[in-house]
Write a protein that holds these residues in place. Structure first.
Motif, PDB file in Angstrom:
ATOM      1  N   MET A 102       0.825  -1.056   0.168  1.00  0.00           N
ATOM      2  CA  MET A 102      -0.077   0.103  -0.139  1.00  0.00           C
ATOM      3  C   MET A 102       0.824   1.261   0.064  1.00  0.00           C
ATOM      4  SD  MET A 102      -3.124  -1.291   2.834  1.00  0.00           S
ATOM      5  CE  MET A 102      -3.813  -2.656   2.418  1.00  0.00           C
ATOM      6  N   LEU A 103       2.001   1.336   0.741  1.00  0.00           N
ATOM      7  CA  LEU A 103       2.945   2.479   0.879  1.00  0.00           C
ATOM      8  C   LEU A 103       3.367   2.639  -0.572  1.00  0.00           C
ATOM      9  CD1 LEU A 103       4.226   1.945   4.480  1.00  0.00           C
ATOM     10  CD2 LEU A 103       2.989   4.011   3.469  1.00  0.00           C
ATOM     11  N   TRP A 104       4.056   1.489  -0.987  1.00  0.00           N
ATOM     12  CA  TRP A 104       4.590   1.709  -2.310  1.00  0.00           C
ATOM     13  C   TRP A 104       3.713   2.274  -3.388  1.00  0.00           C
ATOM     14  CZ3 TRP A 104       9.174   0.309  -4.848  1.00  0.00           C
ATOM     15  CH2 TRP A 104       9.195   0.098  -6.044  1.00  0.00           C
ATOM     16  N   SER A 105       2.401   1.844  -3.484  1.00  0.00           N
ATOM     17  CA  SER A 105       1.427   2.446  -4.423  1.00  0.00           C
ATOM     18  C   SER A 105       1.053   3.735  -4.048  1.00  0.00           C
ATOM     19  CB  SER A 105       0.367   1.591  -4.752  1.00  0.00           C
ATOM     20  OG  SER A 105       0.807   0.375  -5.293  1.00  0.00           O
ATOM     21  N   TRP A 106       0.748   4.037  -2.640  1.00  0.00           N
ATOM     22  CA  TRP A 106       0.251   5.348  -2.502  1.00  0.00           C
ATOM     23  C   TRP A 106       1.336   6.649  -2.897  1.00  0.00           C
ATOM     24  CZ3 TRP A 106       1.301  10.022   0.059  1.00  0.00           C
ATOM     25  CH2 TRP A 106       0.222  10.998   0.339  1.00  0.00           C
ATOM     26  N   GLY A 107       2.562   6.358  -2.546  1.00  0.00           N
ATOM     27  CA  GLY A 107       3.689   7.185  -2.963  1.00  0.00           C
ATOM     28  C   GLY A 107       3.709   7.675  -4.306  1.00  0.00           C
ATOM     29  N   TYR A 108       3.730   6.390  -5.067  1.00  0.00           N
ATOM     30  CA  TYR A 108       3.730   6.719  -6.254  1.00  0.00           C
ATOM     31  C   TYR A 108       2.636   7.394  -6.924  1.00  0.00           C
ATOM     32  CZ  TYR A 108       2.792   5.578 -11.257  1.00  0.00           C
ATOM     33  OH  TYR A 108       2.659   5.716 -12.730  1.00  0.00           O
ATOM     34  N   PHE A 109       1.352   6.980  -6.524  1.00  0.00           N
ATOM     35  CA  PHE A 109       0.207   7.767  -7.171  1.00  0.00           C
ATOM     36  C   PHE A 109       0.038   9.226  -6.548  1.00  0.00           C
ATOM     37  CE2 PHE A 109      -1.840   3.495  -7.177  1.00  0.00           C
ATOM     38  CZ  PHE A 109      -2.000   3.351  -8.502  1.00  0.00           C
ATOM     39  N   ALA A 110       0.678   9.417  -5.618  1.00  0.00           N
ATOM     40  CA  ALA A 110       0.681  10.800  -5.125  1.00  0.00           C
ATOM     41  C   ALA A 110       1.717  11.758  -6.021  1.00  0.00           C
ATOM     42  CB  ALA A 110       1.164  10.965  -3.730  1.00  0.00           C
ATOM     43  N   PHE A 111       2.894  11.015  -6.394  1.00  0.00           N
ATOM     44  CA  PHE A 111       3.922  11.625  -7.033  1.00  0.00           C
ATOM     45  C   PHE A 111       3.525  11.854  -8.515  1.00  0.00           C
ATOM     46  CE2 PHE A 111       6.850  10.149 -10.514  1.00  0.00           C
ATOM     47  CZ  PHE A 111       7.855  11.470 -10.581  1.00  0.00           C
ATOM     48  N   ASP A 112       2.743  10.788  -9.135  1.00  0.00           N
ATOM     49  CA  ASP A 112       2.212  10.842 -10.359  1.00  0.00           C
ATOM     50  C   ASP A 112       1.166  11.852 -10.693  1.00  0.00           C
ATOM     51  OD1 ASP A 112       3.090   9.674 -12.812  1.00  0.00           O
ATOM     52  OD2 ASP A 112       1.242   8.612 -13.247  1.00  0.00           O
ATOM     53  N   HIS A 147      -5.930   8.679 -10.749  1.00  0.00           N
ATOM     54  CA  HIS A 147      -4.988   8.815  -9.594  1.00  0.00           C
ATOM     55  C   HIS A 147      -5.612   9.301  -8.577  1.00  0.00           C
ATOM     56  CE1 HIS A 147      -2.022   8.289 -12.909  1.00  0.00           C
ATOM     57  NE2 HIS A 147      -0.894   8.489 -12.121  1.00  0.00           N
ATOM     58  N   VAL A 148      -6.365  10.175  -8.643  1.00  0.00           N
ATOM     59  CA  VAL A 148      -7.362  10.677  -7.199  1.00  0.00           C
ATOM     60  C   VAL A 148      -8.000   9.582  -6.755  1.00  0.00           C
ATOM     61  CG1 VAL A 148      -9.252  12.152  -6.415  1.00  0.00           C
ATOM     62  CG2 VAL A 148      -7.318  12.990  -8.023  1.00  0.00           C
ATOM     63  N   SER A 149      -8.713   8.863  -7.568  1.00  0.00           N
ATOM     64  CA  SER A 149      -9.629   7.693  -7.017  1.00  0.00           C
ATOM     65  C   SER A 149      -8.522   6.717  -6.250  1.00  0.00           C
ATOM     66  CB  SER A 149     -10.339   7.172  -8.235  1.00  0.00           C
ATOM     67  OG  SER A 149      -9.619   6.670  -9.100  1.00  0.00           O
ATOM     68  N   ALA A 150      -7.454   6.240  -7.013  1.00  0.00           N
ATOM     69  CA  ALA A 150      -6.299   5.396  -6.524  1.00  0.00           C
ATOM     70  C   ALA A 150      -5.897   5.679  -5.085  1.00  0.00           C
ATOM     71  CB  ALA A 150      -5.314   5.061  -7.565  1.00  0.00           C
ATOM     72  N   LEU A 151      -5.493   7.031  -5.115  1.00  0.00           N
ATOM     73  CA  LEU A 151      -5.106   7.600  -3.833  1.00  0.00           C
ATOM     74  C   LEU A 151      -6.115   7.510  -2.654  1.00  0.00           C
ATOM     75  CD1 LEU A 151      -3.169  10.775  -4.610  1.00  0.00           C
ATOM     76  CD2 LEU A 151      -2.298   8.937  -3.542  1.00  0.00           C
ATOM     77  N   MET A 191      -5.529   1.491   3.719  1.00  0.00           N
ATOM     78  CA  MET A 191      -4.420   1.738   5.000  1.00  0.00           C
ATOM     79  C   MET A 191      -4.840   2.006   6.194  1.00  0.00           C
ATOM     80  SD  MET A 191      -1.447   3.822   2.759  1.00  0.00           S
ATOM     81  CE  MET A 191      -0.362   3.887   4.233  1.00  0.00           C
ATOM     82  N   ASN A 192      -6.140   2.490   6.368  1.00  0.00           N
ATOM     83  CA  ASN A 192      -6.810   2.663   7.535  1.00  0.00           C
ATOM     84  C   ASN A 192      -7.770   1.401   8.229  1.00  0.00           C
ATOM     85  OD1 ASN A 192      -5.780   5.217   8.086  1.00  0.00           O
ATOM     86  ND2 ASN A 192      -7.173   6.123   6.482  1.00  0.00           N
TER      87      ASN A 192
END
Length: 244
Positions: A82-92, A110-114, A121-122
């Motif tokens: 989840m962390l791996w993907s959250w940081g990527y989607f935020a960056f992209d 990207h917004v929906s993925a974030l 994560m919660n």
């Protein structure tokens, strides 16, 4: 206080993930300065999509999915993914706003993925469900990026490019179309998934439908001559069979 500490820890981990992807992009631009920003972004995306697909399929255990696994407790490996993907989607998302803001579908994706990753994560469960969803969403991404990189490098008319493109188109249309439709049909009445997970499924499915519409337009535009040839061949076969 405990909740604040948890939120602070999670926020710090998200920030670290975002910094990692930002650093990866910057490192890529420094090592290959002759390429465009989109080329560097595609390489970063290829890295994320490849790892997310392999890790997602491994955590999902496609051949061993059952009711208990889908609702199982989130493991450290699930959370790391989840962390791996959250940081990527935020960056992209930020990259797209700066360089590619005219693609509203990508921005919504990207917004929906974030939001989706943040919701998972919660949670304390559904780690397998997240892994399966991420793998399904990202499995065609490496083919998409490889296709673009081949075309950008001057291999757009090669057999390799055609093979990669054909593989991508078939996989995307079949996985995001019939398979996703069936999964959403099964997810909505499910009693093991929360309402937020059902809303996530509908949001991602809506994005997939838009992508399918755009891809079908591309297929018809690029392969219209081949489609006509195929129709003509099919008609000849049909006439021959009827006459015999």
């Amino acid at each position: 206080m405990a909740l604040q500490n948890e939120l602070s820890t999670q926020s710090l981990l998200k920030l670290c993930s975002f910094i990692f992807w930002g650093w990866t992009y910057i490192w890529c631009t420094e090592k290959t300065p002759d390429h465009s920003p989109e080329w560097h972004s595609r390489v970063v995306t290829l890295l994320h999509g490849s790892v997310a697909t392999v890790a997602g399929l491994w955590q999902c255990s496609v051949t061993n999915i059952d009711r208990c696994r889908l609702n199982a407790k989130i493991t450290p490996a699930n959370y790391a993914l989840m962390l791996w993907s959250w940081g990527y989607f935020a960056f992209d998302l930020i990259w797209c706003i700066i360089y590619w803001s005219n693609s509203y579908v990508i921005l919504w994706h990207h917004v929906s993925a974030l939001i989706a990753v943040g919701i998972y994560m919660n949670k304390t469960y559904s780690g397998c469900t997240f892994a399966c969803t991420l793998a399904l969403m990202e499995i065609t991404n490496p083919f998409l990026q490889t296709r673009w990189l081949l075309r950008d490098s001057g291999y757009g008319q090669t057999k390799l490019y055609f093979l990669v493109e054909l593989t991508y188109l078939i996989m995307f249309l079949s996985l995001r179309g019939p398979l996703c439709t069936y999964l959403v049909y099964k997810i909505l009445p499910s009693d093991i998934l929360d309402m937020d997970e059902k809303i996530i499924s509908l949001a991602l499915y809506a994005v997939s439908i838009v992508f399918i519409y755009e891809i079908l337009g591309y297929v018809i535009y690029k392969y219209k001559n081949k489609i006509k040839e195929f129709k003509g061949f099919a008609n000849e076969i049909t006439v021959a069979l009827v006459e015999n």
